[in-house]
Scaffold this motif. Structure first.
Motif, mmCIF file in Angstrom:
data_model
loop_
_atom_site.group_PDB
_atom_site.id
_atom_site.type_symbol
_atom_site.label_atom_id
_atom_site.label_comp_id
_atom_site.label_asym_id
_atom_site.label_seq_id
_atom_site.Cartn_x
_atom_site.Cartn_y
_atom_site.Cartn_z
ATOM 1 N N PHE A 110 57.153 46.765 83.178
ATOM 2 C CA PHE A 110 56.467 46.794 84.636
ATOM 3 C C PHE A 110 56.275 48.239 85.155
ATOM 4 O O PHE A 110 55.592 48.426 86.183
ATOM 5 C CB PHE A 110 56.897 46.029 85.713
ATOM 6 C CG PHE A 110 56.603 44.397 85.536
ATOM 7 C CD1 PHE A 110 55.145 44.033 85.683
ATOM 8 C CD2 PHE A 110 57.798 43.567 85.324
ATOM 9 C CE1 PHE A 110 55.186 42.732 85.716
ATOM 10 C CE2 PHE A 110 57.192 42.184 85.345
ATOM 11 C CZ PHE A 110 56.105 41.699 85.349
ATOM 12 N N GLU A 111 57.132 49.154 84.617
ATOM 13 C CA GLU A 111 57.366 50.300 85.406
ATOM 14 C C GLU A 111 55.823 51.334 85.344
ATOM 15 O O GLU A 111 55.467 51.823 86.605
ATOM 16 C CB GLU A 111 58.259 51.291 84.774
ATOM 17 C CG GLU A 111 58.607 52.713 85.420
ATOM 18 C CD GLU A 111 59.883 53.354 85.108
ATOM 19 O OE1 GLU A 111 60.326 54.079 85.688
ATOM 20 O OE2 GLU A 111 60.479 52.836 84.080
ATOM 21 N N SER A 112 55.128 51.260 84.273
ATOM 22 C CA SER A 112 53.890 51.785 84.280
ATOM 23 C C SER A 112 52.941 51.350 85.250
ATOM 24 O O SER A 112 52.173 52.199 85.989
ATOM 25 C CB SER A 112 53.467 51.970 82.631
ATOM 26 O OG SER A 112 54.280 52.637 81.910
ATOM 27 N N GLY A 113 52.861 50.031 85.224
ATOM 28 C CA GLY A 113 51.777 49.346 86.270
ATOM 29 C C GLY A 113 52.052 49.608 87.447
ATOM 30 O O GLY A 113 51.170 49.510 88.487
ATOM 31 N N ALA A 114 53.606 49.590 87.819
ATOM 32 C CA ALA A 114 53.929 49.831 89.168
ATOM 33 C C ALA A 114 53.566 51.533 89.737
ATOM 34 O O ALA A 114 53.689 51.687 90.798
ATOM 35 C CB ALA A 114 55.442 49.670 89.151
ATOM 36 N N SER A 115 53.162 52.313 88.707
ATOM 37 C CA SER A 115 52.856 53.476 89.168
ATOM 38 C C SER A 115 51.370 53.973 88.877
ATOM 39 O O SER A 115 50.996 55.039 88.770
ATOM 40 C CB SER A 115 53.463 54.626 88.100
ATOM 41 O OG SER A 115 54.992 54.294 88.293
ATOM 42 N N SER A 116 50.692 52.817 88.903
ATOM 43 C CA SER A 116 49.231 52.755 88.532
ATOM 44 C C SER A 116 48.258 52.054 89.692
ATOM 45 O O SER A 116 48.075 51.158 89.587
ATOM 46 C CB SER A 116 48.750 52.292 87.157
ATOM 47 O OG SER A 116 49.792 52.835 85.938
ATOM 48 N N PRO A 117 47.948 52.825 90.697
ATOM 49 C CA PRO A 117 47.329 52.391 92.035
ATOM 50 C C PRO A 117 46.041 51.756 91.551
ATOM 51 O O PRO A 117 45.533 50.630 92.379
ATOM 52 C CB PRO A 117 47.278 53.379 93.061
ATOM 53 C CG PRO A 117 48.448 54.479 92.514
ATOM 54 C CD PRO A 117 48.315 54.353 91.066
#
Length: 558
Positions: A407-414
């Motif tokens: 999830f980390e990458s998606g959580a950093s992609s507004p």
């Protein structure tokens, strides 16, 4: 002699007319997306008349459309030696330069293609604009500028207006595109692609019912015009995505129309690949695996088939075949590897490393899989949208640490459509990965800090998601940051009270209020006993039988 000369000229004129007719026939086949038929016609023309530069150029473009760059380059280069219209082949080679991000080389070739144009010539401009549109990184604004130059010479040409429509559509100028497509069809009512594109505009605007009507008008004119059935298939795919409850029915319609499209075009390896791409869209992986195996029978050495086989094998649970196929495809330096290839490779490695009961993942396999996922995101940032379901599955299996990593990458992609969900799960996964630590085992302060930051993002994106305040408080409690914990609990209490008595009266909310009061009280037990007692009394007002609050007050009063 005079009669013979006249006959010879007439015969020559007839030969050129026949040749021109053949080129037109090839172009009609291309427009109908009957590419194999078009290739056969063009190769016949070249064999009979190798001086026909336009035939080389047109054939090269067919190969470019089919992503067969080596063959395209061969025909463009041979076309340069033709005595007639050789200049067009510079445009084909220029597009290949654009595909390779060498804009300067492309522009130099476009200059060579247009330097001998006569005052009324404009076709070179149309082809040049098409090159900019068809490049891997389309430049629609440049195409529009070039086509406007051509329009000065002949604004009424149907192909010019069709190209303008495509350029405006690519540049998101829907009104201008509509006018151009309409003008193209008015100039030549046999140009069905222009009329069909009016439906494509409606599809792009999500006016699906109106788009279907527009396609039916095309079918009424010519029921054998193949491309309109592809558009019908893609429109029903869009409808299925927008109406999940009716997805199965609309996916069935979509593939039915796509098969109709195939029947009216051809069943070559390239056409089968287009169908395979569509099967990926509608997520019919059983059919995709069958199609991939058919393609292997037709062409055992075509590497792109192994991409499809890899995708299908992964989705159908055949992890070993998926891994073998994908690694084979990606390893070849001649293949154009895309983000989705690395995405599937990463997912395959993770699945292979997962135990049969789904409760554990080999750390080496997981780390190797994550490298593939990160490579996919590096190539295409919005690939994070494809990871959300994988992260949720890992979360449901209580593989919280691994879930957080996904999830980390998606959580950093507004810009991701899953941004809010990904931050919620990223925060929760990091929190739950730390609440069951064994005695003496330290919590992961970095992971918990990431959880806290994720819940902050959630509150910015969705201020009414009050659970985020609770999880911030719980996270800061694990970090032993009592001042922040108290602030988070206070925020939750205040925001919830603003919703009114009816909300506060709900049993689940009452339980959360008790959690807030008891934890806040405990944080003040050693520094401000009266305040601690005050919060414990608030707990007892909600739950008079709360043993923890009752016993804590007794101790504090000693």
């Amino acid at each position: 002699m005079n009669k013979l000369k006249t006959f010879s000229v007439a015969l020559l004129a007839s030969a050129f007319a026949s040749q021109a007719q053949d080129i037109d026939q090839a172009k009609k086949a291309i427009d109908a997306e009957q590419f194999e038929s078009a290739k056969a016609i063009l190769k016949s023309i070249i064999k009979e008349n190798p001086s026909n530069g336009a035939a080389f150029f047109t054939l090269g473009n067919v190969y470019l459309t089919q992503n067969v760059e080596d063959s395209a380059k061969i025909y463009f280069q041979k076309g340069l030696t033709a005595s007639d219209e050789a200049n067009l082949n510079y445009i084909g080679l220029g597009q290949m330069d654009l595909d390779n991000n060498d804009v300067a080389a492309a522009q130099a070739k476009f200059v060579l293609a247009t330097k001998d144009m006569k005052r009324k010539d404009f076709a070179e401009y149309v082809y040049q604009a098409r090159a900019y549109m068809n490049a891997e990184k389309p430049d629609y604004k440049n195409a529009i500028a070039i086509l406007n130059r051509a329009a000065i010479k002949n604004a009424d040409d149907a192909q010019l207006q069709l190209a303008l429509g495509d350029a405006y559509y690519g540049d998101s100028k829907q009104n201008e595109a509509y006018v151009a497509y309409r003008s193209a069809f008015q100039a030549d009512n046999s140009l069905l692609r222009a009329k069909m594109q009016l439906g494509v505009l409606l599809k792009g605007a999500k006016s699906y019912d109106e788009a279907l009507k527009a396609y039916e008008e095309v079918i009424a004119i010519n029921p054998n015009y193949g491309p309109v059935y592809r558009e019908l298939a893609e429109t029903y795919y869009k409808i299925a995505r927008n109406k999940p409850s009716q997805a199965a029915v609309n996916y069935k319609k979509a593939i039915g129309y796509y098969d109709k499209y195939m029947a009216l075009t051809d069943y070559s390896i390239n056409s089968r690949m287009r169908r395979a791409d569509f099967l990926i869209l509608i997520e019919d992986y059983v059919a995709l695996e069958a199609e991939a195996n058919k393609m292997i029978e037709l062409d055992k050495v075509n590497p792109r088939i192994y991409r499809y086989l890899g995708y299908a094998a992964y989705e159908n649970g055949n992890v070993d075949l998926a891994l073998k196929s994908l690694e084979s495809f990606i390893a070849s330096p001649t293949n154009k590897v895309i983000a989705k290839d690395y995405l599937y490779l990463g997912l395959t490695k993770i699945k292979k490393g997962t135990s049969e009961d789904g409760l554990a993942i080999d750390s080496v396999a997981f780390d190797s899989g994550m490298k593939g996922l990160k490579k996919a995101i590096e190539m295409e940032p919005l690939a994070v949208q494809d990871l959300s379901d994988i992260g949720k599955k890992l979360f449901s299996q209580k593989l919280y640490k691994e879930s957080a990593a996904v999830f980390e990458s998606g959580a950093s992609s507004p810009e991701s459509t899953n941004y809010l969900d990904d931050n919620v799960y990223f925060g929760l996964a990091n929190y739950y990965a730390n609440i069951n630590k064994k005695e003496g085992e330290k919590v992961d302060a970095i992971a918990l800090s990431k959880a806290d930051a994720a819940f902050d993002k959630v509150l910015v994106a969705s201020p009414t998601y009050l659970e985020a305040y609770l999880y911030k408080a719980r996270t800061n409690r694990l970090l032993e940051k009592d001042d922040l914990m108290v602030k988070n609990y206070e925020d939750y209490l205040l925001k919830t009270m603003e919703l009114g008595a009816e909300e506060i009266a709900k049993p689940a909310v009452k339980t959360k209020f008790i959690e807030c009061y008891n934890n806040m009280a405990a944080s003040f037990a050693n520094t401000d006993k009266p305040k601690a007692i005050e919060y414990f009394k608030k707990t007892l007002a909600l739950d008079p039988a709360n043993n923890y609050a009752t016993e804590s007050i007794k101790i504090l009063k000693q």
